[in-house]
Design a protein around this motif. Structure first.
Motif, short mmCIF file in Angstrom:
data_model
loop_
_atom_site.label_atom_id
_atom_site.label_comp_id
_atom_site.label_asym_id
_atom_site.label_seq_id
_atom_site.Cartn_x
_atom_site.Cartn_y
_atom_site.Cartn_z
N GLU A 5 -34.61 -54.28 65.09
CA GLU A 5 -35.21 -53.77 63.86
C GLU A 5 -34.75 -54.66 62.72
O GLU A 5 -33.56 -54.71 62.39
N ILE A 6 -35.69 -55.38 62.15
CA ILE A 6 -35.41 -56.28 61.03
C ILE A 6 -36.16 -55.82 59.78
O ILE A 6 -35.63 -55.88 58.68
N MET A 7 -37.37 -55.34 59.99
CA MET A 7 -38.17 -54.79 58.89
C MET A 7 -37.86 -53.30 58.75
O MET A 7 -37.39 -52.65 59.69
N ASN A 8 -38.12 -52.76 57.57
CA ASN A 8 -37.95 -51.33 57.33
C ASN A 8 -39.08 -50.86 56.42
O ASN A 8 -39.10 -51.17 55.23
N ASP A 9 -40.02 -50.13 57.00
CA ASP A 9 -41.20 -49.69 56.24
C ASP A 9 -40.89 -48.54 55.30
O ASP A 9 -41.70 -48.25 54.41
N TYR A 10 -39.78 -47.87 55.48
CA TYR A 10 -39.41 -46.80 54.54
C TYR A 10 -38.88 -47.38 53.23
O TYR A 10 -39.16 -46.84 52.15
N THR A 11 -38.11 -48.45 53.33
CA THR A 11 -37.48 -49.04 52.15
C THR A 11 -38.15 -50.33 51.70
O THR A 11 -37.76 -50.90 50.68
N ILE A 44 -49.13 -26.94 46.08
CA ILE A 44 -48.42 -28.04 46.72
C ILE A 44 -49.24 -28.62 47.86
O ILE A 44 -49.23 -29.81 48.10
N ARG A 45 -49.97 -27.75 48.54
CA ARG A 45 -50.74 -28.21 49.71
C ARG A 45 -51.71 -29.31 49.34
O ARG A 45 -51.99 -30.19 50.14
N TYR A 46 -52.27 -29.26 48.14
CA TYR A 46 -53.29 -30.23 47.77
C TYR A 46 -52.78 -31.31 46.82
O TYR A 46 -53.55 -32.14 46.36
N ARG A 47 -51.50 -31.32 46.55
CA ARG A 47 -50.99 -32.36 45.67
C ARG A 47 -50.94 -33.69 46.39
O ARG A 47 -50.70 -33.76 47.59
N LYS A 48 -51.14 -34.75 45.65
CA LYS A 48 -51.18 -36.06 46.24
C LYS A 48 -49.80 -36.72 46.19
O LYS A 48 -48.95 -36.34 45.39
N PRO A 49 -49.58 -37.73 47.03
CA PRO A 49 -48.24 -38.34 47.09
C PRO A 49 -47.75 -38.92 45.78
O PRO A 49 -46.55 -39.01 45.56
N TRP A 50 -48.67 -39.36 44.91
CA TRP A 50 -48.21 -39.99 43.67
C TRP A 50 -47.86 -38.96 42.59
O TRP A 50 -47.41 -39.32 41.52
N ASP A 51 -48.08 -37.68 42.87
CA ASP A 51 -47.74 -36.64 41.90
C ASP A 51 -46.22 -36.47 41.88
O ASP A 51 -45.61 -36.13 42.89
N SER A 57 -43.59 -31.75 46.18
CA SER A 57 -42.35 -31.50 46.90
C SER A 57 -42.24 -32.33 48.18
O SER A 57 -41.17 -32.55 48.69
N TYR A 58 -43.38 -32.77 48.72
CA TYR A 58 -43.36 -33.46 50.00
C TYR A 58 -44.17 -34.75 49.93
O TYR A 58 -45.25 -34.85 50.49
N PRO A 59 -43.68 -35.76 49.22
CA PRO A 59 -44.42 -37.01 49.19
C PRO A 59 -44.42 -37.66 50.56
O PRO A 59 -43.58 -37.38 51.40
N HIS A 60 -45.38 -38.52 50.80
CA HIS A 60 -45.48 -39.21 52.07
C HIS A 60 -44.29 -40.14 52.23
O HIS A 60 -43.61 -40.49 51.28
N TYR A 61 -44.03 -40.57 53.47
CA TYR A 61 -42.82 -41.34 53.72
C TYR A 61 -43.02 -42.84 53.69
O TYR A 61 -42.06 -43.58 53.61
N PHE A 62 -44.26 -43.32 53.79
CA PHE A 62 -44.52 -44.76 53.74
C PHE A 62 -45.30 -45.10 52.47
O PHE A 62 -46.22 -44.39 52.08
N ASN A 63 -44.94 -46.23 51.87
CA ASN A 63 -45.68 -46.72 50.71
C ASN A 63 -45.57 -48.24 50.67
O ASN A 63 -45.16 -48.83 49.67
N ILE A 64 -45.91 -48.90 51.79
CA ILE A 64 -45.66 -50.34 51.87
C ILE A 64 -46.59 -51.14 50.98
O ILE A 64 -46.28 -52.29 50.66
N LEU A 115 -35.86 -38.85 66.41
CA LEU A 115 -37.21 -38.92 65.86
C LEU A 115 -37.27 -38.73 64.35
O LEU A 115 -38.20 -39.24 63.71
N ARG A 116 -36.35 -38.00 63.75
CA ARG A 116 -36.49 -37.60 62.35
C ARG A 116 -36.62 -38.82 61.45
O ARG A 116 -36.09 -39.89 61.72
N ARG A 117 -37.35 -38.63 60.37
CA ARG A 117 -37.55 -39.69 59.39
C ARG A 117 -36.51 -39.54 58.27
O ARG A 117 -35.90 -38.48 58.13
N PRO A 118 -36.31 -40.58 57.46
CA PRO A 118 -35.32 -40.48 56.38
C PRO A 118 -35.60 -39.35 55.41
O PRO A 118 -34.70 -38.80 54.80
N GLN A 119 -36.88 -38.99 55.28
CA GLN A 119 -37.27 -37.91 54.38
C GLN A 119 -37.99 -36.84 55.19
O GLN A 119 -38.80 -37.15 56.06
N MET A 120 -37.69 -35.58 54.92
CA MET A 120 -38.29 -34.50 55.69
C MET A 120 -39.81 -34.46 55.53
O MET A 120 -40.34 -34.71 54.45
#
Length: 531
Positions: free
Chosen positions: A162-168, A206-213, A217-224, A280-285
């Motif tokens: 693992e050299i790349m990190n798509d979370y960071t 919250i269900r319909y909020r978008k990741p950039w809001d 409370s639950y933004p998506h985990y990838f933003n490459i 399996l868990r991701r850095p963010q829930m």
């Protein structure tokens, strides 16, 4: 002077996305994201923003995708993703690595997307797991022979890194570590998921909020791509090439297949499976993940012990509310396991759970002596200044504090000692506590112990996508921690074909079926097999 509040402008978002005009107010997050999106998709747009790191990275990525090698003078100007929305040519990637050797793995990742197998071998990177997953998805979703060769080449290596990190969004060759394919890659096809811009005040759910809001409370985990997939329309990404369900009931492979592992994370949390969850868990829930963690803690003491190492013993009120809910579950599990070593006079009330009798009863549960001793001491615990000591502290407390939930539990108990005491303190209890008070907001007024052990839930089956996590209201300290009728679906998948299911189920969008409908489908399959 007070700071001016940013003003959302829908037309400015539209123009920025289309690469025709830079918003006047770039302090609004949605405007900035739309601008980054416009830069990535429209060469020449917003050149005057060069020098501001987030825009400079987008401008440099757009140059590379357009065949131009930009001048990158500082590390913070290096783009991470240079393969979406377009993959650079082989000549461009070759020239990029010659000028910027540190971008070797960026270029190799682009080769995996496009299937440039000869250039990939020429660059000769170490076998890297993100590049492997990228190549695997491209080989199956684009039917790319070159990507398939890259995928197989990496998988054939005895050691992968693992050299790349798509979370960071970082590439760290010096800090590389031995790794396996673990579903931690934001593959190209996932980037095609788009979400329409909207006002930060445009949704209250919250269900319909978008990741950039920023209030989400639950933004998506990838933003490459650094634009959160913002666009002028909504569009879902294609499904992962392989089905996650077989891995619900099978051992995990050393390298995960090409699946979206989110639902496996939900299942591992729900089942309190430490090994699976930790891997399996991701850095963010994920959304609802914390609720399934609560379920796992309540039902599996080993999982509860694991979580004592993951969060503070006394989470702050103003901190992560999920940590507080998880800590309450841990303390409940310890009580049910007869452990009170964590409890002291200084233990904050905020970490005390409500539900402490399901799915296991502590040693003292149902004991009339404990009931009597506790209520005889109730006056000393609850008295206020000026209160006269009652003749019978137990009757005093029950007359003041009995409510529907307590009466319901006493009434359902086989030991009538509890019901008799309440009836003596509140003579008209049977009439007063026929139903919860209309203003009751305590979950215990709606879920007694017996109902938790003998659930009469309406069985709903989603045969080919059975894992559906939820965190609605429910009994776990006021929360529901459901995952769907996965157990039933796993067995039925072998008995009912996908074609029959899709043809006969009325809810074609969600493919939901009530249990009685499933029996009808089994009859259809039986008739078909005999014909």
């Amino acid at each position: 002077m007070p700071r001016r509040k940013a003003r959302y402008d829908e037309e400015a978002c539209k123009d920025a996305v289309h690469g025709s005009r830079i918003p006047k107010d770039l302090s609004e997050p949605c405007h900035r994201l739309c601008t980054i999106r416009g830069i990535r998709h429209h060469y020449g747009f917003a050149q005057q923003l060069h020098g501001i790191p987030e825009f400079t990275r987008a401008l440099n990525a757009r140059d590379i995708m357009s065949g131009i090698i930009p001048t990158i003078s500082r590390p913070e100007e290096t783009p991470y993703c240079i393969w979406y929305p377009e993959v650079p040519t082989e000549d461009t990637l070759r020239a990029l690595v010659q000028r910027y050797p540190d971008m070797l793995y960026h270029a190799a990742r682009a080769c995996a997307v496009a299937g440039y197998v000869d250039l990939y071998k020429e660059l000769d990177p170490l076998p890297e797991v993100h590049i492997a997953e990228e190549a695997g998805y491209a080989s199956m979703q684009k039917n790319s022979n070159g990507s398939q060769q890259i995928f197989q080449h990496i998988l054939s290596q005895p050691v992968k890194f693992e050299i790349m990190n798509d979370y960071t969004r970082t590439v760290n060759f010096a800090g590389r570590r031995v790794a396996v394919l673990n579903g931690d890659t934001a593959v190209y096809s996932s980037l095609t998921a788009r979400r329409k811009y909207y006002s930060p005040q445009g949704s209250t759910s919250i269900r319909y909020r978008k990741p950039w809001d920023t209030y989400c409370s639950y933004p998506h985990y990838f933003n490459i791509t650094e634009d959160w997939g913002i666009d002028d329309h909504d569009c879902d990404a294609p499904e992962a090439p392989e089905d996650y369900v077989p891995l619900v009931y099978s051992p995990l492979h050393a390298d995960l297949p090409l699946i979206n592992k989110d639902k496996l994370i939900h299942v591992a949390a729900y089942n309190g499976d430490i090994d699976r969850y930790a891997r399996l868990r991701r850095p963010q829930m994920l959304e609802h993940e914390w609720a399934l963690v609560v379920h796992g803690i309540y039902h599996y003491p080993f999982f509860a012990k694991y979580w004592t190492t993951q969060i503070p013993e006394h989470p702050e009120d103003e901190g992560d509310r999920r940590d507080l809910k998880i800590r309450r579950a841990i303390n409940a599990r310890r009580i049910m396991s007869n452990d009170l070593s964590w409890l002291s006079p200084d233990t904050p009330g905020r970490v005390m759970p409500d539900l402490i009798w399901y799915p296991q009863l502590a040693y003292f549960a149902g004991d009339t002596h404990s009931w009597d001793d506790l209520l005889h001491d109730a006056f000393d615990i609850y008295k206020s200044d000026g209160d006269d000591e009652p003749e019978d502290p137990k009757m005093w407390w029950l007359s003041k504090h009995t409510r529907y939930g307590l009466w319901m539990e006493a009434e359902s108990s086989s030991n009538k000692h509890f019901q008799n005491d309440i009836s003596a303190a509140v003579p008209d209890a049977a009439q007063n506590f026929q139903c919860p008070h209309t203003n009751s907001d305590w979950w215990g007024d709606y879920y007694n112990a017996q109902s938790l052990y003998t659930s009469d839930r309406d069985r709903i089956v989603q045969l080919f996508d059975p894992v559906h996590a939820g965190s609605t209201e429910g009994p776990y300290n006021g929360m529901g921690c459901g995952i769907g009728d996965v157990d039933l679906a796993l067995f039925l998948r072998d008995a009912i074909s996908r074609e029959t299911w899709k043809r006969e189920i009325e809810d074609e969008e969600c493919l939901l079926a009530h249990l009685y409908e499933v029996w009808d489908l089994l009859d259809l399959e039986d008739v078909k097999s005999k014909s």
